[in-house]
Design a protein around this motif. Structure first.
Motif, PDB file in Angstrom:
ATOM      1  N   GLU A  48       0.831  -1.206   0.000  1.00 55.93           N
ATOM      2  CA  GLU A  48       0.000   0.000   0.000  1.00 55.93           C
ATOM      3  C   GLU A  48       0.865   1.256   0.000  1.00 55.93           C
ATOM      4  O   GLU A  48       0.549   2.251  -0.680  1.00 55.93           O
ATOM      5  N   ALA A  49       1.935   1.232   0.779  1.00 57.11           N
ATOM      6  CA  ALA A  49       2.829   2.388   0.850  1.00 57.11           C
ATOM      7  C   ALA A  49       3.482   2.674  -0.493  1.00 57.11           C
ATOM      8  O   ALA A  49       3.603   3.845  -0.903  1.00 57.11           O
ATOM      9  N   ILE A  50       3.900   1.633  -1.204  1.00 57.45           N
ATOM     10  CA  ILE A  50       4.520   1.806  -2.520  1.00 57.45           C
ATOM     11  C   ILE A  50       3.534   2.449  -3.489  1.00 57.45           C
ATOM     12  O   ILE A  50       3.887   3.348  -4.269  1.00 57.45           O
ATOM     13  N   ASP A  51       2.286   2.030  -3.439  1.00 58.34           N
ATOM     14  CA  ASP A  51       1.271   2.616  -4.318  1.00 58.34           C
ATOM     15  C   ASP A  51       1.087   4.105  -4.017  1.00 58.34           C
ATOM     16  O   ASP A  51       0.981   4.936  -4.926  1.00 58.34           O
ATOM     17  N   ILE A  52       1.045   4.439  -2.713  1.00 51.46           N
ATOM     18  CA  ILE A  52       0.899   5.849  -2.317  1.00 51.46           C
ATOM     19  C   ILE A  52       2.088   6.669  -2.798  1.00 51.46           C
ATOM     20  O   ILE A  52       1.929   7.757  -3.361  1.00 51.46           O
ATOM     21  N   LEU A  53       3.271   6.146  -2.591  1.00 49.77           N
ATOM     22  CA  LEU A  53       4.487   6.880  -2.959  1.00 49.77           C
ATOM     23  C   LEU A  53       4.627   7.006  -4.473  1.00 49.77           C
ATOM     24  O   LEU A  53       5.014   8.063  -4.986  1.00 49.77           O
ATOM     25  N   LYS A 110      10.605  15.088  -7.394  1.00 45.06           N
ATOM     26  CA  LYS A 110      11.158  15.834  -6.272  1.00 45.06           C
ATOM     27  C   LYS A 110      11.915  14.929  -5.311  1.00 45.06           C
ATOM     28  O   LYS A 110      12.786  15.381  -4.560  1.00 45.06           O
ATOM     29  N   PHE A 111      11.529  13.642  -5.271  1.00 46.38           N
ATOM     30  CA  PHE A 111      12.265  12.690  -4.445  1.00 46.38           C
ATOM     31  C   PHE A 111      13.668  12.499  -5.013  1.00 46.38           C
ATOM     32  O   PHE A 111      13.847  12.440  -6.239  1.00 46.38           O
ATOM     33  N   GLN A 112      14.637  12.366  -4.141  1.00 48.90           N
ATOM     34  CA  GLN A 112      15.991  12.040  -4.601  1.00 48.90           C
ATOM     35  C   GLN A 112      16.033  10.624  -5.150  1.00 48.90           C
ATOM     36  O   GLN A 112      16.709  10.340  -6.133  1.00 48.90           O
ATOM     37  N   TYR A 113      15.273   9.722  -4.485  1.00 51.66           N
ATOM     38  CA  TYR A 113      15.179   8.334  -4.924  1.00 51.66           C
ATOM     39  C   TYR A 113      13.742   8.086  -5.385  1.00 51.66           C
ATOM     40  O   TYR A 113      12.827   7.979  -4.565  1.00 51.66           O
ATOM     41  N   LEU A 114      13.546   8.016  -6.710  1.00 49.28           N
ATOM     42  CA  LEU A 114      12.205   7.859  -7.253  1.00 49.28           C
ATOM     43  C   LEU A 114      11.690   6.435  -7.032  1.00 49.28           C
ATOM     44  O   LEU A 114      12.459   5.466  -7.089  1.00 49.28           O
ATOM     45  N   ILE A 115      10.407   6.333  -6.753  1.00 53.05           N
ATOM     46  CA  ILE A 115       9.766   5.029  -6.567  1.00 53.05           C
ATOM     47  C   ILE A 115       9.135   4.620  -7.892  1.00 53.05           C
ATOM     48  O   ILE A 115       8.156   5.222  -8.354  1.00 53.05           O
ATOM     49  N   ASN A 116       9.689   3.588  -8.514  1.00 55.06           N
ATOM     50  CA  ASN A 116       9.192   3.130  -9.810  1.00 55.06           C
ATOM     51  C   ASN A 116       8.542   1.757  -9.751  1.00 55.06           C
ATOM     52  O   ASN A 116       7.668   1.446 -10.558  1.00 55.06           O
ATOM     53  N   GLU A 117       8.976   0.935  -8.802  1.00 52.91           N
ATOM     54  CA  GLU A 117       8.452  -0.430  -8.795  1.00 52.91           C
ATOM     55  C   GLU A 117       8.427  -1.005  -7.394  1.00 52.91           C
ATOM     56  O   GLU A 117       9.111  -0.530  -6.488  1.00 52.91           O
ATOM     57  N   ALA A 143      11.327  -1.738  -3.945  1.00 52.58           N
ATOM     58  CA  ALA A 143      12.302  -0.700  -3.610  1.00 52.58           C
ATOM     59  C   ALA A 143      12.489  -0.614  -2.094  1.00 52.58           C
ATOM     60  O   ALA A 143      11.539  -0.785  -1.329  1.00 52.58           O
ATOM     61  N   ASP A 144      13.715  -0.354  -1.674  1.00 48.21           N
ATOM     62  CA  ASP A 144      14.030  -0.155  -0.263  1.00 48.21           C
ATOM     63  C   ASP A 144      13.757   1.313   0.066  1.00 48.21           C
ATOM     64  O   ASP A 144      14.384   2.203  -0.507  1.00 48.21           O
ATOM     65  N   LEU A 145      12.798   1.568   0.939  1.00 49.41           N
ATOM     66  CA  LEU A 145      12.378   2.944   1.197  1.00 49.41           C
ATOM     67  C   LEU A 145      13.480   3.748   1.886  1.00 49.41           C
ATOM     68  O   LEU A 145      14.200   3.239   2.742  1.00 49.41           O
ATOM     69  N   GLN A 146      13.572   5.023   1.516  1.00 45.05           N
ATOM     70  CA  GLN A 146      14.538   5.944   2.097  1.00 45.05           C
ATOM     71  C   GLN A 146      13.833   6.865   3.093  1.00 45.05           C
ATOM     72  O   GLN A 146      12.603   6.918   3.163  1.00 45.05           O
ATOM     73  N   SER A 147      14.623   7.624   3.839  1.00 42.55           N
ATOM     74  CA  SER A 147      14.065   8.517   4.856  1.00 42.55           C
ATOM     75  C   SER A 147      13.075   9.510   4.256  1.00 42.55           C
ATOM     76  O   SER A 147      12.050   9.836   4.860  1.00 42.55           O
ATOM     77  N   GLU A 148      13.350  10.007   3.036  1.00 47.09           N
ATOM     78  CA  GLU A 148      12.450  10.977   2.416  1.00 47.09           C
ATOM     79  C   GLU A 148      11.073  10.376   2.160  1.00 47.09           C
ATOM     80  O   GLU A 148      10.042  11.055   2.277  1.00 47.09           O
ATOM     81  N   HIS A 149      11.033   9.097   1.806  1.00 49.65           N
ATOM     82  CA  HIS A 149       9.749   8.425   1.572  1.00 49.65           C
ATOM     83  C   HIS A 149       9.012   8.211   2.888  1.00 49.65           C
ATOM     84  O   HIS A 149       7.784   8.420   2.966  1.00 49.65           O
ATOM     85  N   VAL A 165       8.450   1.210  12.263  1.00 54.53           N
ATOM     86  CA  VAL A 165       7.697   2.344  12.779  1.00 54.53           C
ATOM     87  C   VAL A 165       8.363   3.618  12.289  1.00 54.53           C
ATOM     88  O   VAL A 165       9.578   3.801  12.449  1.00 54.53           O
ATOM     89  N   LEU A 166       7.566   4.507  11.691  1.00 55.75           N
ATOM     90  CA  LEU A 166       8.075   5.736  11.097  1.00 55.75           C
ATOM     91  C   LEU A 166       7.573   6.939  11.878  1.00 55.75           C
ATOM     92  O   LEU A 166       6.382   7.026  12.198  1.00 55.75           O
ATOM     93  N   PHE A 167       8.509   7.872  12.169  1.00 59.12           N
ATOM     94  CA  PHE A 167       8.208   9.044  12.990  1.00 59.12           C
ATOM     95  C   PHE A 167       8.457  10.333  12.203  1.00 59.12           C
ATOM     96  O   PHE A 167       9.255  10.344  11.257  1.00 59.12           O
ATOM     97  N   PRO A 168       7.830  11.437  12.633  1.00 59.01           N
ATOM     98  CA  PRO A 168       8.098  12.724  11.983  1.00 59.01           C
ATOM     99  C   PRO A 168       9.519  13.199  12.230  1.00 59.01           C
ATOM    100  O   PRO A 168      10.066  13.008  13.315  1.00 59.01           O
ATOM    101  N   GLY A 169      10.110  13.778  11.218  1.00 60.10           N
ATOM    102  CA  GLY A 169      11.429  14.386  11.376  1.00 60.10           C
ATOM    103  C   GLY A 169      12.585  13.420  11.363  1.00 60.10           C
ATOM    104  O   GLY A 169      13.737  13.830  11.249  1.00 60.10           O
ATOM    105  N   ILE A 170      12.289  12.110  11.455  1.00 58.71           N
ATOM    106  CA  ILE A 170      13.391  11.158  11.618  1.00 58.71           C
ATOM    107  C   ILE A 170      13.244   9.926  10.744  1.00 58.71           C
ATOM    108  O   ILE A 170      14.214   9.265  10.417  1.00 58.71           O
TER     109      ILE A 170
END
Length: 480
Positions: A324-329, A339-346, A349-355, A396-401
């Motif tokens: 679900e997260a990949i679809d959103i991203l 705008k993402f440094q690491y674009l989500i195409n498929e 993908a290993d998610l980065q902090s920006e995602h 678990v993902l937090f704001p700012g980090i």
């Protein structure tokens, strides 16, 4: 208060015993107009003001009072005549416990950069910023043990020296007593670790998880809280070579039970900090707000430090699958507009902090837990799902980090775990005992890891992980 006994400054400030004679001891922050000492003993963020009178005290002693010197003050608590403080001390006697060379003392009363303070890590705790961080760090250590004790968990000390690599990354510090210049070698010319102290190749641990699982499968609910080490040659603001990990392991928990515990745990810690570290957090909040002003608008945190803590406490965590997260991203504006440094195409993908931060701060506007990750980007011990594509892992993902906790349901099936170890070419001889746990009364179980310094970064608002541990260990840095 007993005569002749030292009183801590935090006790004085909280009780304000006007008229009492006291003894306080600490370090001079400033000495203004040869009359006003700002004294701090580390028990509180605030200083106590001491008023000295040359007519009453030995001039030779007063000349030795400088920023950084350590003194003992005997005097009377009086109502303060100045603003910003209720009480002060009128000094009757001053003793110098430790002189400080005024010209060479590096912590002069001015603003210092964090980079400069890292070079004097043996002294930086005397600043307001690092005093606050250390007090918060202590409070969080206590809160961790308090939470698990209240939940009926048992604390297990897992080994620091180990023969296994829990993460499978191979970036470990070797432990050996062999002569580095002339080690014993085998007939084939390789180092003969059978002649080493432990009779085999050993390293500093990257995680206590594998060992704490042995206790989980006997005591049910356990946790380890200890130092871990990664020989990753990284100089980023997110990496340390030595850090502390909190790793609970729970028998009879599935991945959903584990996600619920992680949410409860993090909310407990944030609540504890807000309740018990008020003045330090208010100071750190102001500091973080000033730091944000120097950043480009696009990089600024939308929430202040205290707002981020409240954000965690008041919001229920959003739980969604990796898919679900990949679809959103993939369909997000930053991805479509590149705008993402690491674009989500498929998928995969290993998610980065920006995602991760986009999901938390922009899309859901609440903490997020992702689960069911592709097995190819996760560790060997995570339980494989029936689709044979994903494992029961969660972050678990937090704001700012971004990511603050990583965990999973463990693979309890012997045949499946053995096959996965073989697929990844992990030496089975190093994990025979871990496999054997699956042969004698195996049980479903789960756990997670919380990097303690990552937690302290979030609680204090410090952006560089080197500033939340007393003596950071990083590449080419082990000075202290």
């Amino acid at each position: 208060m007993r005569p002749g006994k030292r009183t801590k400054i935090n006790e004085l400030l909280s009780t304000a015993p006007v008229g009492e004679k006291v003894i306080v001891k600490g370090w001079v922050r400033t000495f203004r107009n040869n009359q006003f000492i700002a004294l701090n003993d580390g028990s509180a963020l605030e200083n106590i003001q001491v008023v000295v009178n040359y007519e009453d005290l030995d001039p030779s002693i007063l000349k030795r009072i400088t920023t950084g010197s350590c003194v003992s003050i005997t005097g009377e608590v009086v109502e303060s005549q100045g603003k910003g403080q209720k009480i002060e001390i009128t000094a009757k006697k001053v003793d110098i416990l430790g002189d400080a060379d005024a010209e060479k003392y590096p912590l002069q009363p001015k603003k210092h950069t964090l980079e400069f303070l890292r070079k004097i890590a043996h002294l930086r705790v005397r600043t307001n910023t690092f005093g606050a961080i250390y007090r918060v760090r202590h409070a969080m250590i206590f809160a961790v043990h308090k939470f698990f004790t209240e939940k009926g968990f048992y604390n297990i000390h897992t080994p620091i020296v180990t023969g296994s690599d829990a993460e499978g990354a191979g970036e470990m510090f070797r432990v050996t007593t062999l002569d580095p210049a002339n080690p014993v070698k085998t007939d084939s010319g390789e180092v003969d670790y059978s002649k080493d102290f432990f009779g085999k190749e050993t390293n500093l641990t990257v995680s206590g998880q594998l060992e704490v699982e042995t206790a989980c499968l006997a005591l049910s609910d356990v946790y380890t809280f200890g130092p871990t080490f990664r020989a990753e040659n990284s100089n980023t603001s997110r990496h340390l070579a030595e850090f502390w990990m909190i790793e609970p392991e729970m028998a009879f928990y599935d991945i959903h039970d584990t996600m619920d515990l992680a949410e409860e745990f993090l909310k407990y810690l944030a609540n504890y900090a807000l309740a018990h570290c008020k003045s330090d957090l208010e100071f750190l909040d102001k500091r973080a707000t000033e730091e944000e002003k120097s950043k480009p608008q696009v990089e600024r945190n939308e929430l202040s430090l205290l707002e981020r803590l409240q954000f965690v406490v008041t919001n229920s965590f959003e739980k969604i699958s990796y898919t679900e997260a990949i679809d959103i991203l993939r369909n997000s504006k930053p991805n479509k507009k590149k705008k993402f440094q690491y674009l989500i195409n498929e998928w995969g993908a290993d998610l980065q902090s920006e995602h991760e931060r986009f999901l938390v701060e922009k899309h859901f506007k609440r903490p997020v837990i992702l689960y069911n990750y592709p097995k190819n980007i996760k560790a060997f011990y995570m339980r494989q799902n029936d689709d044979d594509k994903t494992v029961a892992a969660m972050d678990v993902l937090f704001p700012g980090i971004g990511e603050i906790i990583g965990g999973s349901q463990r693979e309890e099936r012997y045949d499946v775990l053995k096959q996965r170890i073989e697929e990844l070419d992990i030496p089975e001889k190093d994990l025979w005992w871990y496999l054997e746990l699956r042969k004698f009364g195996s049980a479903p179980h789960s756990g997670f890891g919380l990097g303690f310094e990552r937690l302290i970064q979030f609680i204090t608002g410090m952006e560089n992980i080197r500033d939340v541990i007393p003596f950071p260990r990083t590449p080419e840095s082990a000075e202290f």
